[in-house]
Design an enzyme around this catalytic site. Structure first.
Site, PDB file in Angstrom:
ATOM      1  N   HIS A  46       0.825  -1.212   0.000  1.00  0.00           N
ATOM      2  CA  HIS A  46       0.000   0.000   0.000  1.00  0.00           C
ATOM      3  C   HIS A  46       0.861   1.264   0.000  1.00  0.00           C
ATOM      4  O   HIS A  46       0.571   2.225  -0.699  1.00  0.00           O
ATOM      5  CB  HIS A  46      -0.902  -0.034   1.235  1.00  0.00           C
ATOM      6  CG  HIS A  46      -1.965   1.008   1.241  1.00  0.00           C
ATOM      7  ND1 HIS A  46      -3.193   0.810   0.671  1.00  0.00           N
ATOM      8  CD2 HIS A  46      -1.984   2.251   1.749  1.00  0.00           C
ATOM      9  CE1 HIS A  46      -3.929   1.889   0.820  1.00  0.00           C
ATOM     10  NE2 HIS A  46      -3.223   2.784   1.476  1.00  0.00           N
ATOM     11  N   SER A  91      -8.382   4.388  -3.366  1.00  0.00           N
ATOM     12  CA  SER A  91      -9.280   3.272  -3.045  1.00  0.00           C
ATOM     13  C   SER A  91      -9.438   3.102  -1.541  1.00  0.00           C
ATOM     14  O   SER A  91      -8.530   3.429  -0.778  1.00  0.00           O
ATOM     15  CB  SER A  91      -8.697   1.982  -3.628  1.00  0.00           C
ATOM     16  OG  SER A  91      -7.451   1.709  -3.030  1.00  0.00           O
ATOM     17  N   HIS A  92     -10.569   2.607  -1.142  1.00  0.00           N
ATOM     18  CA  HIS A  92     -10.771   2.121   0.218  1.00  0.00           C
ATOM     19  C   HIS A  92     -11.546   0.818   0.138  1.00  0.00           C
ATOM     20  O   HIS A  92     -12.606   0.657   0.727  1.00  0.00           O
ATOM     21  CB  HIS A  92     -11.482   3.168   1.082  1.00  0.00           C
ATOM     22  CG  HIS A  92     -10.698   3.533   2.299  1.00  0.00           C
ATOM     23  ND1 HIS A  92     -11.276   3.920   3.468  1.00  0.00           N
ATOM     24  CD2 HIS A  92      -9.369   3.541   2.520  1.00  0.00           C
ATOM     25  CE1 HIS A  92     -10.324   4.173   4.365  1.00  0.00           C
ATOM     26  NE2 HIS A  92      -9.162   3.948   3.807  1.00  0.00           N
ATOM     27  N   ARG A 113      -8.457  14.984   2.381  1.00  0.00           N
ATOM     28  CA  ARG A 113      -7.244  15.517   3.028  1.00  0.00           C
ATOM     29  C   ARG A 113      -6.075  15.589   2.050  1.00  0.00           C
ATOM     30  O   ARG A 113      -5.281  16.526   2.094  1.00  0.00           O
ATOM     31  CB  ARG A 113      -6.879  14.671   4.258  1.00  0.00           C
ATOM     32  CG  ARG A 113      -7.775  14.939   5.462  1.00  0.00           C
ATOM     33  CD  ARG A 113      -7.231  14.329   6.731  1.00  0.00           C
ATOM     34  NE  ARG A 113      -7.182  12.870   6.680  1.00  0.00           N
ATOM     35  CZ  ARG A 113      -8.233  12.063   6.814  1.00  0.00           C
ATOM     36  NH1 ARG A 113      -9.436  12.569   6.997  1.00  0.00           N
ATOM     37  NH2 ARG A 113      -8.093  10.756   6.759  1.00  0.00           N
TER      38      ARG A 113
END
Lengths: 732, 233
Positions: A46, A91-92, A113
């Site tokens: 990530h 993405s989440h 953010r």
């Protein structure tokens, strides 16, 4: 309980044995627990992009209008009149499967953010969502939670959600995709970056307090799901959009002063990644005193604080004589403000807690010796054309079925839960044009925004699918009259350690890169989400369809020239672009014949550019009154969408001879548009002169869609078929 | 007309409101902070939409106790004009400047869509640019817009003609149990109400977001134009 650090623990943290050996070599000793935590998150897929970096480098990232490409928190492009647009998609996916509401909500919070940390006021949110089969019961729960989460966060922070896309496919059953995009606006000479500078300068923490939520979220997002996935809920963060709203206002107020040297949000891997990246980019050291970190609960360890992914937090380096100005602003907004450290000349990150040094890591090797993998990639096998096709139903029956099918049905149930008008600058709301149009306050500029990808094309032929995703985004922006400027990509794939998945990834990037180059449409920011696979009860894993989602931005110098897709009154309907009738991987083939087969429609980028440039010019000179690109479902679905959008009907002419009717009406050939013009013959003549195929397809009027056979479908009947899917599904 | 807009932590439609007011007055309204204790010399105070205090506790409940609200109460007592939209309406009911309460939408979901409003009287500062019974389109965007009041209060509102706007079908039909025209389930389809002196108006939909042809229409403009005329007289 003190855990002893060894290779087994490192593996638990997601590092390989080789990677752990490299950690020990860099440190020259066994790392502390906190140090191991820092290495494991910074070297997670990530944060490190270790499987993808080699290929991401091949994408074009520059153009005269690009101010900052990949490498900053978000991409920055010049949009004229002294303004810059700042945007990114992220993405989440994994959190949204585990806890759909908070997963999606914090996805929106995180991308906001990334954008306002650069000095931009967020002006628009979009999203790209993929869900499992509508028949799978959990799909409804996930849709419900994700839509509520996106709305709950975006509505509260007061940023309009203006666009997006949704697909359904069983391949997303255990692994939905939630890709969120934010677009912000700043003066182009007031962009804030993340590279720390100034030895001794204070490191300041603002926003929410740090709690124990989301610890190791980045590591969780870098692994496949097994049957215990839902037990990972503690790794999902909890969002507070109210605090985010205060943080936006406080940061923008501070940014209007000259107090900030560098700023970065605490996203994945929280305090660790923000401090390491800011110091690393600036080539300085950083020392943190964790006793000063605002904490939500007592007794937190250094390890927990460094790895917490508590939301709504920012890290800044301030000019020392401006810290009191900053403190007052954050006190006004009732947010925590704490000086938690300072920059040093050691080149190390040193973390102190309760008088102990809990971590002391050299920053250069942490970044430079981060693993990069050139993973084996198998070249995808592209299927041949589909055969044995014949239409089993009448044209009108097929059309009504298609406009009500999951991938084509109205998304109003979803949009109507998102505030799309807050800010008072939304010129075209969701569904009114091929791209959402948002005006830039106090200017004549408008932004055209879209997200696009056709995963079923990418599954069949990743290279063509990658190119098609970029081309469709470009076309959607073009269809409003806007000039396409740049894209952000959100690359969602399965496990890169499998050669066939890596092969999809490499081919998709190749296709995207080619399209970006030909269309002069550089990638300025992005995000990679790998390991989107779910382990089945029999031990095998199932990957999602390769989904390189494209978020794109274009600009209109004069926003009043934008056109929508609603059929215009008393116009000739003209088809622009060549129709061969490509039915491979079409929605028609899947929904009418139940077959997911064949090669996707071919993508000819030179044709795409020529046709699009012609249409855009015709929009800007006022010739075109409405425009809609032809995508999923082909010509007839596009015509029906135009009729439904404005309730103005259309009488269609017969298809071009030599093409079977179902192929003409439902083929998904690329580089095509439908336009409404006053004088179709003159328009077509002009098109021929420019080497662009065009033919009159019909004449608008009334409120019925009249097929060449004389069969009539009212706009109301189309709308009834189109609107039913979501409310019916969600009421089950 | 001199106007001021109150900003609470979490307010998010103050910019929209400022654009609408500037459009009709040519002047930028004063932005007031919730901690201010004095009002400047203004003719109109607007409580705009948003999520003051994150809607925590109850929508508008915490904002109703902000320092600025004492000055706004005093302004109301002197007969000042006050407009509360969406969260501003919720704050007015929590403050007691208007009766009733706004509950969670009947379908328990956030609603963002256009609605049609029917004008119930045309002799107030907020509504006199319309004929009684006229309809206009306006966006709404809220999770808690389901107006309710006890039966006595409701009888008084209806009896004294203090309902300013009702949700209606595009042809002006009002039917409270019809979710297509009364989407949030408000009692008697009430979308906006007035104080007894008709100088305070609270409403859920957002006329300030439909004051520019570019954004899809100017249906909301008469409210603001009417206020200017009424106040300048």
């Amino acid at each position: 309980m003190k855990k002893s650090v060894d290779e087994a623990l490192a593996r638990e943290f997601g590092l390989t044995s080789e990677e752990y050996a490299r950690v020990v070599a860099i440190m020259g000793r066994t790392p502390s627990l906190t140090e191991l935590g820092v290495f494991s998150v910074m070297w997670s897929e990530h944060c490190s992009y270790k499987s993808s970096r080699k290929w991401l480098k091949t994408l074009p990232t520059t153009a005269p209008w690009v101010i900052h490409g990949p490498g900053e928190n978000a991409g920055v492009v010049d949009i004229g009149e002294g303004y810059a647009a700042i945007f990114k998609m992220e993405s989440h996916n994994h959190p949204s499967f585990i806890e759909p509401y908070q997963g999606a909500a914090t996805g929106v919070g995180g991308i906001l953010r990334d954008v306002f940390t650069m000095g931009a006021r967020p002006v628009a949110n979009l999203n790209a969502l993929r869900f499992g089969s509508p028949e799978t019961p959990r799909t409804r729960q996930i849709i419900d939670g994700v839509v509520r989460g996106i709305g709950g966060y975006g509505n509260c922070v007061g940023v309009p959600t203006v666009g997006g896309e949704i697909n359904f496919h069983p391949a997303y059953d255990g692994n939905p995709l939630v890709n969120a995009m934010t677009v912000g606006i700043a003066r182009k000479d007031r962009i804030f970056l993340s590279a720390a500078a100034g030895i001794g300068n204070p490191v300041v923490y603002v926003g929410s307090r740090t709690g124990r939520d989301g610890i190791h979220g980045a590591t969780m997002s870098s692994a496949e799901f097994d049957e215990h996935a839902l037990a990972k809920r503690p790794t999902v963060q909890v969002g507070d959009p109210f605090i985010e709203k205060l943080l936006i206002e406080a940061c923008l107020e501070l940014m209007a002063t000259d107090a900030i040297v560098a700023i970065q949000d605490m996203g994945a891997a929280g305090l660790t990644s923000s401090s390491v990246e800011m110091a690393g980019k600036g080539g300085v050291g950083i020392e943190l005193d964790l006793d000063a970190v605002p904490q939500r609960e007592p007794g937190m360890t250094a390890y927990e604080m460094m790895l917490s992914e508590s939301q709504e937090r920012m890290l800044m380096v301030l000019k020392p004589d401006r810290t009191e100005i900053a403190r007052k602003i954050f006190e006004k907004w009732e947010l925590d403000f704490a000086i938690i450290g300072h920059l040093t000349d050691t080149g190390h990150i040193v973390v102190k807690h309760k008088g102990q040094v809990e971590a002391d890591i050299p920053l250069d090797p942490l970044a430079e010796q981060a693993p990069i993998y050139d993973r084996p990639a198998a070249t995808p096998v592209v299927p041949g054309p589909v055969e044995d096709i014949h239409a089993p139903l009448s044209l009108d029956a097929m059309l009504l079925k298609l406009v009500g099918s999951p991938d084509l049905a109205s998304r109003a149930w979803v949009w109507n839960q998102y505030d799309s008008t807050v800010g008072g600058q939304t010129v075209r709301r969701p569904g009114a044009a091929d791209a959402a149009i948002v005006k830039i306050e106090d200017t004549s500029l408008g932004l055209a925004l879209t997200t696009d990808c056709t995963p079923r094309y990418c599954q069949a032929d990743p290279k063509t699918g990658g190119a098609q995703a970029v081309a469709e985004a470009w076309r959607n922006i073009t269809a409003t009259g806007a000039r396409p400027l740049a894209v952000t990509d959100n690359l969602n794939f399965g496990n890169p350690e499998k050669p066939e998945i890596m092969g999809q990834f490499v081919a998709a990037i190749e296709g995207m890169g080619e399209a970006c180059r030909v269309l002069d449409f550089p990638v300025v920011s992005g995000n990679v989400s790998l390991y989107n696979e779910t382990r089945q009860p029999d031990g095998s894993t199932r990957a999602i369809l390769p989904t390189p989602a494209i978020g794109a931005l274009g600009v209109l110098e004069d926003v009043t020239k934008a056109v929508g897709l609603g059929m215009a009154e008393a116009s000739d309907l003209v088809l622009v672009g060549e129709t061969k009738g490509e039915l491979g991987q079409s929605i028609w083939l899947r929904e009418i014949l139940g077959r997911e087969e064949g090669a996707p429609p071919s993508v000819d980028l030179a044709t795409e550019k020529r046709n699009g440039d012609f249409v855009r010019n015709a929009i800007l000179d006022g010739t075109v009154r409405a425009c809609h690109d032809i995508a999923d479902g082909g010509i007839l679905v596009a015509v029906a969408e135009m009729v439904m959008a404005s309730r103005v009907g259309c009488e269609l002419e017969s298809p071009t001879s030599g093409i079977r009717p179902e192929a003409f009406w439902f083929g998904e050939d690329q580089a095509r548009y439908l336009v409404c013009v006053k004088d179709g013959a003159a328009f077509c003549a002009d098109a021929q002169k420019n080497g662009v195929p065009a033919r009159i397809l019909g004449r608008s009027g009334g409120s019925d869609l009249i097929l060449p056979s004389g069969v009539t479908i009212s706009a109301a009947r189309l709308t009834t078929a189109h609107d039913a899917f979501f409310p019916t599904l969600m009421a089950r | 007309m001199k106007s001021a807009i109150v900003v609470f932590p979490g307010t998010n439609r103050e910019r929209d409101m400022a654009i609408a007011l500037k459009r009709v007055t040519g002047k930028t309204p004063t932005m007031l902070w919730h901690r201010d204790t004095d009002l400047p010399d203004v003719d109109l105070v607007v409580l705009p939409g948003g999520f003051s205090y994150g809607d925590y506790l109850r929508c508008g409940a915490m904002a109703a106790h902000s320092p600025i609200m004492a000055a706004i109460r005093a302004f109301a007592q002197k007969g000042g004009h006050i407009l509360g939209v969406c969260n501003g309406f919720q704050i007015l009911t929590e403050t007691g400047l208007l009766p009733g309460a706004l509950l969670r939408n009947a379908n328990l979901r956030f609603l963002s869509q256009d609605c049609t409003l029917r004008v119930e009287r045309s002799d107030t500062p907020f509504t006199h640019k319309w004929e009684k019974g006229a309809t206009f389109r306006t966006p709404l965007a809220h999770g808690d817009g389901n107006f309710t009041a006890d039966s006595q209060t409701l009888a008084r509102l209806e009896g004294e003609g203090l309902v300013a706007f009702r949700y209606a079908s595009p042809t002006g039909q009002v039917q409270a149990d019809d979710t297509s025209s009364n989407p949030n389930g408000s009692v008697n389809s009430i979308a906006g109400i007035l104080s007894e002196n008709t100088r305070i108006c609270g409403m859920m939909p957002h006329p300030e977001d439909l004051v520019d042809p570019l954004m899809g229409g100017v249906d909301g403009l008469p409210l603001f134009e009417g206020l200017v005329e009424a106040i300048v007289q």
